[in-house]
Design a protein around this motif. Structure first.
Motif, mmCIF file in Angstrom:
data_model
loop_
_atom_site.group_PDB
_atom_site.id
_atom_site.type_symbol
_atom_site.label_atom_id
_atom_site.label_comp_id
_atom_site.label_asym_id
_atom_site.label_seq_id
_atom_site.Cartn_x
_atom_site.Cartn_y
_atom_site.Cartn_z
ATOM 1 N N VAL A 197 -22.124 49.078 -44.174
ATOM 2 C CA VAL A 197 -21.127 49.368 -43.142
ATOM 3 C C VAL A 197 -19.783 48.739 -43.539
ATOM 4 O O VAL A 197 -18.728 49.389 -43.470
ATOM 5 C CB VAL A 197 -21.596 48.869 -41.757
ATOM 6 C CG1 VAL A 197 -20.487 49.008 -40.728
ATOM 7 C CG2 VAL A 197 -22.830 49.647 -41.316
ATOM 8 N N SER A 216 -23.938 53.746 -37.428
ATOM 9 C CA SER A 216 -24.838 53.111 -38.389
ATOM 10 C C SER A 216 -26.309 53.236 -37.961
ATOM 11 O O SER A 216 -26.652 52.961 -36.816
ATOM 12 C CB SER A 216 -24.456 51.638 -38.491
ATOM 13 O OG SER A 216 -25.515 50.933 -39.052
ATOM 14 N N TYR A 217 -27.156 53.662 -38.904
ATOM 15 C CA TYR A 217 -28.596 53.575 -38.682
ATOM 16 C C TYR A 217 -28.928 52.089 -38.863
ATOM 17 O O TYR A 217 -29.457 51.682 -39.884
ATOM 18 C CB TYR A 217 -29.375 54.352 -39.721
ATOM 19 C CG TYR A 217 -29.378 55.860 -39.655
ATOM 20 C CD1 TYR A 217 -28.226 56.595 -39.865
ATOM 21 C CD2 TYR A 217 -30.568 56.544 -39.450
ATOM 22 C CE1 TYR A 217 -28.253 57.984 -39.854
ATOM 23 C CE2 TYR A 217 -30.607 57.942 -39.452
ATOM 24 C CZ TYR A 217 -29.445 58.645 -39.653
ATOM 25 O OH TYR A 217 -29.491 60.016 -39.661
ATOM 26 N N ALA A 218 -28.563 51.304 -37.856
ATOM 27 C CA ALA A 218 -28.658 49.851 -38.004
ATOM 28 C C ALA A 218 -30.109 49.404 -38.082
ATOM 29 O O ALA A 218 -30.472 48.517 -38.837
ATOM 30 C CB ALA A 218 -27.973 49.182 -36.823
ATOM 31 N N GLU A 264 -30.171 42.976 -37.735
ATOM 32 C CA GLU A 264 -29.563 44.150 -38.380
ATOM 33 C C GLU A 264 -28.462 44.728 -37.481
ATOM 34 O O GLU A 264 -27.391 45.106 -37.961
ATOM 35 C CB GLU A 264 -30.621 45.230 -38.634
ATOM 36 C CG GLU A 264 -31.511 44.981 -39.849
ATOM 37 C CD GLU A 264 -30.790 45.283 -41.163
ATOM 38 O OE1 GLU A 264 -29.587 45.626 -41.143
ATOM 39 O OE2 GLU A 264 -31.442 45.167 -42.216
ATOM 40 N N ALA A 265 -28.747 44.811 -36.196
ATOM 41 C CA ALA A 265 -27.771 45.391 -35.272
ATOM 42 C C ALA A 265 -26.519 44.511 -35.200
ATOM 43 O O ALA A 265 -25.386 45.002 -35.231
ATOM 44 C CB ALA A 265 -28.398 45.543 -33.887
ATOM 45 N N ASP A 268 -24.410 44.860 -38.425
ATOM 46 C CA ASP A 268 -23.670 46.125 -38.512
ATOM 47 C C ASP A 268 -22.499 46.138 -37.538
ATOM 48 O O ASP A 268 -21.431 46.668 -37.847
ATOM 49 C CB ASP A 268 -24.598 47.321 -38.268
ATOM 50 C CG ASP A 268 -25.431 47.634 -39.507
ATOM 51 O OD1 ASP A 268 -25.431 46.804 -40.444
ATOM 52 O OD2 ASP A 268 -26.074 48.697 -39.552
ATOM 53 N N GLU A 269 -22.716 45.536 -36.377
ATOM 54 C CA GLU A 269 -21.603 45.466 -35.419
ATOM 55 C C GLU A 269 -20.470 44.611 -35.993
ATOM 56 O O GLU A 269 -19.304 45.005 -35.946
ATOM 57 C CB GLU A 269 -22.110 44.896 -34.080
ATOM 58 C CG GLU A 269 -21.061 44.940 -33.016
ATOM 59 C CD GLU A 269 -21.616 44.816 -31.587
ATOM 60 O OE1 GLU A 269 -22.843 44.872 -31.389
ATOM 61 O OE2 GLU A 269 -20.783 44.659 -30.685
ATOM 62 N N ALA A 273 -19.409 48.686 -37.353
ATOM 63 C CA ALA A 273 -20.033 49.925 -36.859
ATOM 64 C C ALA A 273 -19.471 50.269 -35.481
ATOM 65 O O ALA A 273 -19.179 49.382 -34.682
ATOM 66 C CB ALA A 273 -21.545 49.748 -36.777
ATOM 67 N N LEU A 276 -24.561 52.267 -32.872
ATOM 68 C CA LEU A 276 -25.762 51.791 -33.561
ATOM 69 C C LEU A 276 -26.921 52.738 -33.285
ATOM 70 O O LEU A 276 -27.077 53.224 -32.165
ATOM 71 C CB LEU A 276 -26.145 50.397 -33.065
ATOM 72 C CG LEU A 276 -25.098 49.293 -33.234
ATOM 73 C CD1 LEU A 276 -25.612 47.997 -32.594
ATOM 74 C CD2 LEU A 276 -24.767 49.052 -34.709
ATOM 75 N N THR A 295 -25.611 44.494 -27.020
ATOM 76 C CA THR A 295 -24.452 45.142 -27.632
ATOM 77 C C THR A 295 -23.751 46.017 -26.598
ATOM 78 O O THR A 295 -24.407 46.561 -25.699
ATOM 79 C CB THR A 295 -24.853 46.004 -28.854
ATOM 80 O OG1 THR A 295 -23.664 46.617 -29.393
ATOM 81 C CG2 THR A 295 -25.852 47.092 -28.493
#
Ligand code: PBG
Length: 355
Positions: A197, A216-218, A264-265, A268-269, A273, A276, A295
């Motif tokens: 990302v 994103s495929y987080a 992971e989430a 990516d944030e 991203a 998510l 989130t």
């Protein structure tokens, strides 16, 4: 009636006197359809559904996919009326996956960022035809373009072939850039390399595409439910020779792990991203529910090919009512916390009035 009377008189009433407080009765709010509609809190609307499409080179192509009944691969000219149909059903977004013949696949996945590849052509045509009415999302991953079927580039070392995270990032960013140049609104990395990302965000910003977002495929698990998709996209890693890993477990997540999903989430944030994704959907509703409060980004769930194929098979066998099962499935994903759902059922469910 008689039975319960008999039971009550013979068993309970004769011995014990029931003393229950039944002032609270949840059944009151289930007493009629109108009442149930009044209190329901989870709905699926047309705009919540994202329709996935497989795009192939050529002209006049509509290729049936054996593992996904009702889903086809389309060349760009055939795709356009399908996108039109989505819009007329109220669908506001589509996710495009490119599929190229084996001959165009390579070790470095050059076809993935070819400006004249099927996805880039489809983007230009769709933008011309539909302007800003349809949100155009593209899958960013190398697996349909590498000759070995892995989502990243391979390197050889003392442990045989492994996936080279950092080199893959450059190619993924290049792929995302080609989609941005062709008109994508959102690029959607599904490769599960670390740092992708951030890499994509940096390249897009440097090249003047700060307005193109990243879905994103987080949280993407290594799942058996991707089977039919891999037939559709010709992207299975099992075709690789014996020195090459046969599965995606060194990059996609282990389904025994839930804390990792939060990590992971979060990463990516932090990397930039804009949305998510959790994938697959049904076996991971707990993960969606855990992510929802941590989130503020929109959450997307991918109701993947294997989940679709299971329902289709059960419906074809007559073991369940497809309309009710699809309605319940999609609603459960919203209820668990998803704002948006990628589903192969999107068009059919709306067309047949199942939602
Ligand atoms: C590409 C990709 C996959 C899916 C979406 N993007 C397959 C995989 O990871 O093997 C699966 C979607 C589906 O099963 O419907 N990496």
């Amino acid at each position: 009636m008689t039975l319960s009377k008999t039971l009550a008189s013979k068993t309970l009433a004769s011995k014990t006197q029931l003393n229950l407080n039944l002032s609270k009765r949840p059944r009151r709010l289930r007493s009629s359809e109108a009442m149930r509609n009044l209190v329901a809190d989870s709905y699926v609307q047309a705009k919540d559904l994202m329709a996935p499409f497989f795009v192939v080179p050529g002209h006049g192509e509509r290729q049936v996919i054996g593992a996904l009944p009702g889903v086809s691969r389309f060349s760009v000219d055939q795709l356009m009326p399908e996108l039109e149909r989505c819009l007329s059903l109220g669908i506001k977004s589509v996710v495009l996956f490119g599929v190229v013949p084996e001959l165009q696949k390579s070790f470095q996945a050059e076809a993935a960022y070819d400006p004249n590849g099927p996805v880039n052509k489809a983007l230009r045509e769709a933008r011309k035809a539909f302007g800003q009415d349809l949100v155009l999302i593209t899958d960013v991953c190398l697996c349909a373009y590498t000759d070995h079927g892995h989502c990243g580039i391979l390197k050889s070392g003392s442990r045989g072939y492994t996936i080279d995270n950092d080199t893959s990032l450059e190619l993924l960013a290049q792929m995302a850039l080609s989609h941005a140049e062709a008109g994508a609104d959102l690029v959607s990395p599904s490769d599960m390399m670390d740092g992708r990302v951030a890499a994509i965000r940096q390249v897009l910003d440097l090249e003047g595409f700060s307005d193109v977002g990243i879905l994103s495929y987080a949280v993407k698990y290594a799942s058996a439910f991707y089977g039919p998709f891999r037939e559709a996209a010709g992207s299975s890693p099992t075709k690789a020779n014996s020195n090459i890993p046969k599965d995606r477990k060194t990059y996609q997540m282990d389904y025994r792990s839930s804390l990792e999903a939060l990590r992971e989430a979060q990463l990516d944030e932090e990397e930039g991203a804009d949305m998510l994704m959790v994938k697959p959907a049904l076996p991971y509703l707990d993960i969606l529910a855990k992510l929802r409060p941590i989130t503020t980004l929109p959450l997307v769930a991918y109701n993947v090919s294997g989940e679709y194929a299971m329902l289709k098979a059960a419906a074809a066998a007559g073991t369940l009512d497809e309309a009710l099962a699809v309605q319940e499935t999609l609603t459960s994903i919203k209820r668990a916390g998803a704002n948006l759902i990628v589903s192969y059922y999107a068009q059919e469910a709306l067309e047949k009035g199942w939602l």
